[in-house]
Design an enzyme around this catalytic site. Structure first.
Site, PDB file in Angstrom:
ATOM      1  N   LYS A   1     -74.797  73.389   2.211  1.00  0.00           N
ATOM      2  CA  LYS A   1     -74.477  73.905   0.878  1.00  0.00           C
ATOM      3  C   LYS A   1     -75.888  74.437   0.154  1.00  0.00           C
ATOM      4  O   LYS A   1     -75.637  75.693  -0.500  1.00  0.00           O
ATOM      5  CB  LYS A   1     -73.884  72.465   0.010  1.00  0.00           C
ATOM      6  N   ASN A   2     -76.894  73.797   0.409  1.00  0.00           N
ATOM      7  CA  ASN A   2     -77.907  74.330  -0.282  1.00  0.00           C
ATOM      8  C   ASN A   2     -78.744  75.361   0.155  1.00  0.00           C
ATOM      9  O   ASN A   2     -79.512  76.162  -0.539  1.00  0.00           O
ATOM     10  CB  ASN A   2     -78.964  73.106  -0.370  1.00  0.00           C
TER      11      ASN A   2
ATOM     12  N   CYS B   1     -77.917  68.125 -16.720  1.00  0.00           N
ATOM     13  CA  CYS B   1     -76.687  67.500 -16.026  1.00  0.00           C
ATOM     14  C   CYS B   1     -76.800  65.915 -15.853  1.00  0.00           C
ATOM     15  O   CYS B   1     -78.018  65.548 -16.184  1.00  0.00           O
ATOM     16  CB  CYS B   1     -76.478  68.076 -14.538  1.00  0.00           C
TER      17      CYS B   1
ATOM     18  N   ARG C   1     -83.299  68.610 -16.090  1.00  0.00           N
ATOM     19  CA  ARG C   1     -83.164  69.957 -15.118  1.00  0.00           C
ATOM     20  C   ARG C   1     -83.542  71.300 -15.898  1.00  0.00           C
ATOM     21  O   ARG C   1     -82.843  72.083 -16.078  1.00  0.00           O
ATOM     22  CB  ARG C   1     -81.874  69.936 -14.419  1.00  0.00           C
TER      23      ARG C   1
ATOM     24  N   ASP D   1     -82.037  63.904  -2.695  1.00  0.00           N
ATOM     25  CA  ASP D   1     -80.467  63.920  -2.372  1.00  0.00           C
ATOM     26  C   ASP D   1     -80.160  62.859  -1.409  1.00  0.00           C
ATOM     27  O   ASP D   1     -79.015  62.601  -0.971  1.00  0.00           O
ATOM     28  CB  ASP D   1     -80.201  65.325  -1.784  1.00  0.00           C
TER      29      ASP D   1
ATOM     30  N   ARG E   1     -67.692  68.591  -3.972  1.00  0.00           N
ATOM     31  CA  ARG E   1     -68.553  69.682  -4.586  1.00  0.00           C
ATOM     32  C   ARG E   1     -69.490  70.105  -3.261  1.00  0.00           C
ATOM     33  O   ARG E   1     -70.036  71.121  -3.033  1.00  0.00           O
ATOM     34  CB  ARG E   1     -69.295  69.689  -5.637  1.00  0.00           C
TER      35      ARG E   1
HETATM   36  C1  UD1 Z   1     -82.413  71.820  -5.393  1.00  0.00           C
HETATM   37  C2  UD1 Z   1     -81.106  71.292  -4.878  1.00  0.00           C
HETATM   38  C3  UD1 Z   1     -80.917  69.827  -4.943  1.00  0.00           C
HETATM   39  C4  UD1 Z   1     -82.006  69.047  -4.779  1.00  0.00           C
HETATM   40  C5  UD1 Z   1     -83.182  69.577  -5.544  1.00  0.00           C
HETATM   41  C6  UD1 Z   1     -84.450  68.746  -5.068  1.00  0.00           C
HETATM   42  C7  UD1 Z   1     -79.899  73.283  -4.617  1.00  0.00           C
HETATM   43  C8  UD1 Z   1     -78.629  74.015  -4.825  1.00  0.00           C
HETATM   44  N1  UD1 Z   1     -79.827  72.000  -5.123  1.00  0.00           N
HETATM   45  O1  UD1 Z   1     -81.926  71.825  -6.754  1.00  0.00           O
HETATM   46  O2  UD1 Z   1     -79.557  69.135  -4.235  1.00  0.00           O
HETATM   47  O3  UD1 Z   1     -81.667  67.642  -5.501  1.00  0.00           O
HETATM   48  O4  UD1 Z   1     -83.412  70.849  -5.165  1.00  0.00           O
HETATM   49  O5  UD1 Z   1     -84.693  68.793  -3.862  1.00  0.00           O
HETATM   50  O6  UD1 Z   1     -80.621  73.706  -3.654  1.00  0.00           O
HETATM   51  N2  UD1 Z   1     -87.986  71.704 -12.445  1.00  0.00           N
HETATM   52  C9  UD1 Z   1     -88.842  72.266 -13.585  1.00  0.00           C
HETATM   53  N3  UD1 Z   1     -88.701  73.408 -14.108  1.00  0.00           N
HETATM   54  C10 UD1 Z   1     -87.751  74.285 -13.252  1.00  0.00           C
HETATM   55  C11 UD1 Z   1     -87.002  73.802 -12.416  1.00  0.00           C
HETATM   56  C12 UD1 Z   1     -87.204  72.592 -11.804  1.00  0.00           C
HETATM   57  O7  UD1 Z   1     -89.537  71.318 -14.223  1.00  0.00           O
HETATM   58  O8  UD1 Z   1     -87.876  75.664 -13.847  1.00  0.00           O
HETATM   59  C13 UD1 Z   1     -87.981  70.259 -11.952  1.00  0.00           C
HETATM   60  C14 UD1 Z   1     -86.870  69.614 -12.085  1.00  0.00           C
HETATM   61  O9  UD1 Z   1     -86.243  69.150 -13.239  1.00  0.00           O
HETATM   62  C15 UD1 Z   1     -86.921  68.454 -10.866  1.00  0.00           C
HETATM   63  C16 UD1 Z   1     -87.922  69.192 -10.016  1.00  0.00           C
HETATM   64  O10 UD1 Z   1     -88.539  70.285 -10.613  1.00  0.00           O
HETATM   65  O11 UD1 Z   1     -87.855  67.548 -11.583  1.00  0.00           O
HETATM   66  C17 UD1 Z   1     -87.535  69.620  -8.753  1.00  0.00           C
HETATM   67  O12 UD1 Z   1     -86.319  70.524  -9.051  1.00  0.00           O
HETATM   68  P1  UD1 Z   1     -85.871  71.668  -8.124  1.00  0.00           P
HETATM   69  O13 UD1 Z   1     -86.199  71.788  -6.830  1.00  0.00           O
HETATM   70  O14 UD1 Z   1     -85.617  72.915  -9.055  1.00  0.00           O
HETATM   71  O15 UD1 Z   1     -84.218  71.425  -8.218  1.00  0.00           O
HETATM   72  P2  UD1 Z   1     -82.962  72.688  -7.632  1.00  0.00           P
HETATM   73  O16 UD1 Z   1     -83.721  73.565  -7.118  1.00  0.00           O
HETATM   74  O17 UD1 Z   1     -82.324  72.763  -9.193  1.00  0.00           O
END
Ligand code: UD1
Length: 420
Positions: free
Chosen positions: A22-23, A116, A121, A307, A399
């Site tokens: 999915k990711n 969420c 996030r 995850d 999902r």
């Molecule tokens: C992706 C995965 C999700 C997984 C996560 C962490 C997908 C669709 N989803 O989510 O399943 O749990 O990686 O491995 O691929 N953060 C910030 N600022 C930002 C973005 C992120 O501070 O602009 C923080 C987040 O709050 C979190 C950390 O960085 O603490 C990692 O998050 P991130 O890798 O961005 O998660 P996603 O890419 O949303």
């Protein structure tokens, strides 16, 4: 709305085929917007998140066809540049259409996805990266409104308070492939799904190097072409089945996977006393003896994946001793604790740590799924609980897992899907 009813106590036996990731798929679907030509994506998991992403793409005016697990997407000369709240709010990953729309149309408007249940996030890293490439960004009425005269390559440090970001790396990488000059992303995500996206983009004609390391270099190109591509297997689904085998004292072969992507989990399962045999593209998982308690800390790849944290907690819930689970990516990702405790687990939360006192057995109970991986943790607990476990709000499970309940039934579990 459906619920799952599980009668626990059956060891799982047999083999199971893992679906596409999915990711990996979700950003790859966004990346198809980078070429007007047709892309064919194989091994796409049929999940509600997949349908949500396809809705967002269709809503931009893009042609999408679906034939089982094969998707055909031709973005042509799409003109719409807005991804609205009603679609984006249902799934955070949809925010990664921002980079590709911007790269193609020089403007994009994508709703802020909001928080969420697993935590705050933010999207500051996405915005920082796109700004560095020469984008003006304003937040208006909850939407990120981005425009650029021309995207230009830049050196960007993409690290936040919790380390690298998977989707921010994806967003910036997708914008940078069509930028002028070279972009270097420092502290890039090293996740296999980031590598898969880069491989997809390179197949389209992008010039990306260093993916899989924290330094990704992207030389911009003028245009990209349509390709056929098969997404990698879902390592989190594979890991969930590995824990299903371990928790039920079963014996399961997990097929169609990239074993090297599961190293952190495999090590921890072995430490817990689970027997694992690694093949080239399969894992054999078996448990006969008691489970030893093992501590884990979630970290960006190649660390233990956040995850898999909830599912591992279910396993440690019946280990013979105390284990500590540290959540370093989403410090509030513990919604499953009270639900597992309703089933007789003894888990205590202290900030970003969970202290798990293993118990001899769990008891069936009605429980509520709060998010995708928490739902999986409850299913795993249900598989070993005495009597009946009812899991409500399983739309979370749908999902991200393709036919999880059916696959578990094929392995010998007693699960039925009933109207809530
Ligand atoms: C992706 C995965 C999700 C997984 C996560 C962490 C997908 C669709 N989803 O989510 O399943 O749990 O990686 O491995 O691929 N953060 C910030 N600022 C930002 C973005 C992120 O501070 O602009 C923080 C987040 O709050 C979190 C950390 O960085 O603490 C990692 O998050 P991130 O890798 O961005 O998660 P996603 O890419 O949303």
């Amino acid at each position: 709305m459906d619920k799952l009813v599980i009668e626990g106590g059956r060891p799982l036996k047999g083999s199971v085929q893992v679906s596409g990731s999915k990711n990996s798929l979700l950003p790859i679907l966004a990346a198809t917007l980078l070429t007007p030509e047709k892309c064919v994506i194989k091994n796409a998991p049929l999940l509600s998140d997949t349908y949500t992403m396809l809705k967002i793409i269709r809503n931009l005016g893009v042609a999408v066809e679906m034939d089982g697990n094969v998707l055909q997407i031709k973005s042509g000369n799409f003109k719409k540049y807005v991804a609205p709240y009603r679609l984006v709010s249902t799934m955070r990953a949809s925010f990664c259409v921002l980079g590709p729309i911007l790269a193609r149309l020089k403007k994009a408007e994508v709703s802020l996805p909001g928080g969420c249940v697993i935590g705050v996030r933010p999207v500051d890293l996405h915005i920082k990266g796109l700004k560095a490439l020469g984008t003006d960004i304003e937040i208006k009425e909850g939407n990120v409104c981005a425009k650029t005269r021309a995207l230009r390559g830049k050196q960007i440090f993409l690290g936040g308070a919790f380390g690298s970001s998977v989707l921010a790396t994806a967003n910036v990488m997708m914008a940078a492939v069509l930028a002028k000059g070279t972009t270097v992303i420092e502290n890039a995500a090293c996740e296999p799904e980031t590598v898969d996206l880069a491989n997809f983009l390179n197949k389209m004609g992008a010039k990306i190097k260093g993916h899989g390391s924290p330094r990704i270099e992207i030389k911009g190109v003028k245009s990209l072409s349509g390709v056929e591509y098969e997404v990698i297997a879902d390592r989190i689904e594979a890991g969930t089945f590995a824990i299903a085998a371990a928790i039920t004292k079963g014996e399961v072969t997990i097929k169609n996977i990239n074993v090297e992507y599961l190293s952190a989990l495999i090590e921890k399962l072995e430490d817990a006393g689970v027997t694992i045999k690694r093949g080239r593209d399969f894992l054999f998982v078996k448990r006969t003896g008691p489970l030893k308690p093992v501590d884990i800390t979630t970290l960006p790849y190649p660390g233990f994946p956040t995850d898999m944290q909830a599912q591992f907690m279910s396993l440690m819930g019946i280990a013979s001793g105390i284990s500590v689970i540290a959540e370093k990516i989403y410090p509030d990702r513990f919604m499953h604790i009270p639900e597992l405790n309703r089933m007789g687990a003894q888990i205590f939360r202290q900030g970003p740590y969970a202290i798990v006192h293993g118990v001899k057995s769990l008891n069936g109970a009605p429980v509520m799924a709060s998010d995708l991986r928490a739902s999986a943790a409850l299913v795993l607990a249900g598989l070993i609980a005495k009597d009946k476990t009812e899991i409500f709000r399983i739309y979370h499970l749908d999902r991200g897992y393709e036919n999880l309940d059916k696959k578990l039934v094929q392995l010998g579990a007693k699960i039925s899907r009933e109207k809530q």
